[in-house]
Write an enzyme that holds these catalytic residues in place. Sequence first.
Site, PDB file in Angstrom:
ATOM      1  CG  ASN A 102      -1.870  -1.127   1.109  1.00  0.00           C
ATOM      2  OD1 ASN A 102      -2.103  -1.782   0.114  1.00  0.00           O
ATOM      3  ND2 ASN A 102      -2.564  -1.594   2.312  1.00  0.00           N
ATOM      4  CG  ASP A 104      -2.846   3.097   2.394  1.00  0.00           C
ATOM      5  OD1 ASP A 104      -1.994   3.117   3.453  1.00  0.00           O
ATOM      6  OD2 ASP A 104      -4.094   2.335   2.409  1.00  0.00           O
ATOM      7  CG  HIS A 119       3.906  -1.533  -5.065  1.00  0.00           C
ATOM      8  ND1 HIS A 119       2.805  -2.320  -4.874  1.00  0.00           N
ATOM      9  CD2 HIS A 119       4.681  -2.329  -5.529  1.00  0.00           C
ATOM     10  CE1 HIS A 119       3.099  -3.397  -5.497  1.00  0.00           C
ATOM     11  NE2 HIS A 119       4.156  -3.449  -5.697  1.00  0.00           N
ATOM     12  CB  CYS A 130      16.972  17.242  -9.859  1.00  0.00           C
ATOM     13  SG  CYS A 130      15.992  18.089  -9.082  1.00  0.00           S
ATOM     14  CB  CYS A 147      11.302  20.250 -10.048  1.00  0.00           C
ATOM     15  SG  CYS A 147      12.988  20.286  -8.903  1.00  0.00           S
ATOM     16  CG  ASN A 213      -8.866 -11.769   0.955  1.00  0.00           C
ATOM     17  OD1 ASN A 213     -10.033 -11.622   1.085  1.00  0.00           O
ATOM     18  ND2 ASN A 213      -7.718 -11.642   0.529  1.00  0.00           N
ATOM     19  CD  GLU A 215     -14.574 -13.004  -1.476  1.00  0.00           C
ATOM     20  OE1 GLU A 215     -14.800 -14.299  -1.861  1.00  0.00           O
ATOM     21  OE2 GLU A 215     -15.719 -12.537  -1.156  1.00  0.00           O
TER      22      GLU A 215
HETATM   23  P1  NAD Z   1      -6.001  -6.133  -4.627  1.00  0.00           P
HETATM   24  O1  NAD Z   1      -6.757  -4.873  -4.992  1.00  0.00           O
HETATM   25  O2  NAD Z   1      -5.571  -7.051  -5.888  1.00  0.00           O
HETATM   26  O3  NAD Z   1      -6.796  -7.215  -3.869  1.00  0.00           O
HETATM   27  C1  NAD Z   1      -7.560  -6.575  -2.638  1.00  0.00           C
HETATM   28  C2  NAD Z   1      -7.647  -7.679  -1.744  1.00  0.00           C
HETATM   29  O4  NAD Z   1      -8.192  -7.611  -0.326  1.00  0.00           O
HETATM   30  C3  NAD Z   1      -8.531  -9.012  -2.324  1.00  0.00           C
HETATM   31  O5  NAD Z   1      -8.179 -10.283  -2.175  1.00  0.00           O
HETATM   32  C4  NAD Z   1      -9.901  -8.745  -1.554  1.00  0.00           C
HETATM   33  O6  NAD Z   1     -10.630  -9.999  -1.325  1.00  0.00           O
HETATM   34  C5  NAD Z   1      -9.160  -8.277  -0.121  1.00  0.00           C
HETATM   35  N1  NAD Z   1     -10.277  -7.685   0.926  1.00  0.00           N
HETATM   36  C6  NAD Z   1     -11.295  -6.795   0.337  1.00  0.00           C
HETATM   37  N2  NAD Z   1     -11.752  -6.599   1.353  1.00  0.00           N
HETATM   38  C7  NAD Z   1     -11.232  -6.809   2.637  1.00  0.00           C
HETATM   39  C8  NAD Z   1     -11.319  -6.710   4.127  1.00  0.00           C
HETATM   40  N3  NAD Z   1     -12.211  -6.017   4.551  1.00  0.00           N
HETATM   41  N4  NAD Z   1     -10.432  -7.418   4.784  1.00  0.00           N
HETATM   42  C9  NAD Z   1      -9.331  -7.801   4.259  1.00  0.00           C
HETATM   43  N5  NAD Z   1      -9.272  -8.311   3.026  1.00  0.00           N
HETATM   44  C10 NAD Z   1      -9.981  -7.624   2.056  1.00  0.00           C
HETATM   45  O7  NAD Z   1      -4.988  -5.976  -3.620  1.00  0.00           O
HETATM   46  P2  NAD Z   1      -3.391  -6.048  -4.020  1.00  0.00           P
HETATM   47  O8  NAD Z   1      -3.078  -7.665  -4.030  1.00  0.00           O
HETATM   48  O9  NAD Z   1      -2.867  -5.522  -2.603  1.00  0.00           O
HETATM   49  O10 NAD Z   1      -2.713  -5.481  -5.037  1.00  0.00           O
HETATM   50  C11 NAD Z   1      -3.229  -4.015  -5.530  1.00  0.00           C
HETATM   51  C12 NAD Z   1      -2.097  -3.163  -5.793  1.00  0.00           C
HETATM   52  O11 NAD Z   1      -2.615  -2.061  -5.992  1.00  0.00           O
HETATM   53  C13 NAD Z   1      -1.160  -3.284  -4.841  1.00  0.00           C
HETATM   54  O12 NAD Z   1       0.020  -3.023  -5.491  1.00  0.00           O
HETATM   55  C14 NAD Z   1      -1.352  -2.031  -4.175  1.00  0.00           C
HETATM   56  O13 NAD Z   1      -0.072  -0.995  -4.206  1.00  0.00           O
HETATM   57  C15 NAD Z   1      -2.274  -0.994  -4.944  1.00  0.00           C
HETATM   58  N6  NAD Z   1      -3.284  -0.410  -4.271  1.00  0.00           N
HETATM   59  C16 NAD Z   1      -2.934   0.316  -3.075  1.00  0.00           C
HETATM   60  C17 NAD Z   1      -4.096   0.728  -2.255  1.00  0.00           C
HETATM   61  C18 NAD Z   1      -3.449   1.509  -1.188  1.00  0.00           C
HETATM   62  O14 NAD Z   1      -2.535   1.832  -0.895  1.00  0.00           O
HETATM   63  N7  NAD Z   1      -4.801   1.334   0.065  1.00  0.00           N
HETATM   64  C19 NAD Z   1      -5.511   0.746  -2.911  1.00  0.00           C
HETATM   65  C20 NAD Z   1      -5.575   0.122  -4.119  1.00  0.00           C
HETATM   66  C21 NAD Z   1      -4.377  -0.366  -4.850  1.00  0.00           C
END
Ligand code: NAD
Length: 247
Positions: A102, A104, A119, A130, A147, A213, A215
């Site tokens: 993440n 965030d 990431h 730069c 910049c 998870n 799912e």
């Molecule tokens: P993904 O978007 O591929 O999958 C999200 C996963 O979270 C799914 O398996 C889903 O079943 C699960 N999920 C949904 N609700 C949930 C809950 N309440 N509790 C636990 N699990 C839950 O996520 P990913 O595999 O992390 O890949 C997405 C990419 O996108 C990452 O590389 C990330 O950098 C980026 N991303 C980041 C953010 C963030 O910073 N919050 C948000 C969106 C995407």
Amino acid sequence: MNDSLQNAIELLVNSKHAIAYTGAGISVESGIPPFRGEDGLWNKYDPNILELSYFYLRPDKSWKVIKEIFYDFFGEAKPNKAHTVLAELEHLALIKAIVTQNIDNLHYDAGSKEVYEFHGNSRMLVCTGCNKKYMAAETNLNGVPLCTSCNDLLKPDFIFFGEKIPEVAYRKSIEAAQKADVVVIIGSTGEVYPAASIPRYAKENGAKIIEINPEKSLFTDSITDLFIKGKATEIMHELLIGIKQKI
Ligand code: NAD
């Protein structure tokens, strides 16, 4: 309490070097949707905005959407119970590090210290000319930010599609996976590489894998030892209660 949760509590309490591996799912209950799936961001926005070639060609269009998603919208989000439980487990020395996909900032906002942002992150911007860094919160994002030193284009300090993983986070994540005896995967589909290779690498090195998870993911039937079906906040809350009864 179900058996998997009970076993996960035992594993964590008896672990020597447990780490967490988090994906977009841990922040869903903070109001940040994942990229994929029915309610995913890519159903609303064009993923092209995070393609480097498009970003350089149309920085105005890219920045307009980047600001909306990653600054106006993400900026409002607060850590949820799953983030704060991880911070508390680190404080109790039961979680040694978090490898997160993440961007965030919510693990830091929750108080976690040892966080490897695989990431990158959205709180900083970086100059594409730069490499000078800027705090996003102190930068005017209405329009294309430039910049102040070299006038080149600023980009969020998270990786776009196909970009290299930040070196320090990559190295620390690999080291953490090598040392780990337990990995708690929270909210990741396991589809994004090379990030998904971190828990797989830990498993090859003998770690037990706990997965939380609602799912199944690509990890579930391949490397997961204990699958705990449910939302991150609910399961982490129960996990902490169970751990506190044991220590
Ligand atoms: P993904 O978007 O591929 O999958 C999200 C996963 O979270 C799914 O398996 C889903 O079943 C699960 N999920 C949904 N609700 C949930 C809950 N309440 N509790 C636990 N699990 C839950 O996520 P990913 O595999 O992390 O890949 C997405 C990419 O996108 C990452 O590389 C990330 O950098 C980026 N991303 C980041 C953010 C963030 O910073 N919050 C948000 C969106 C995407």
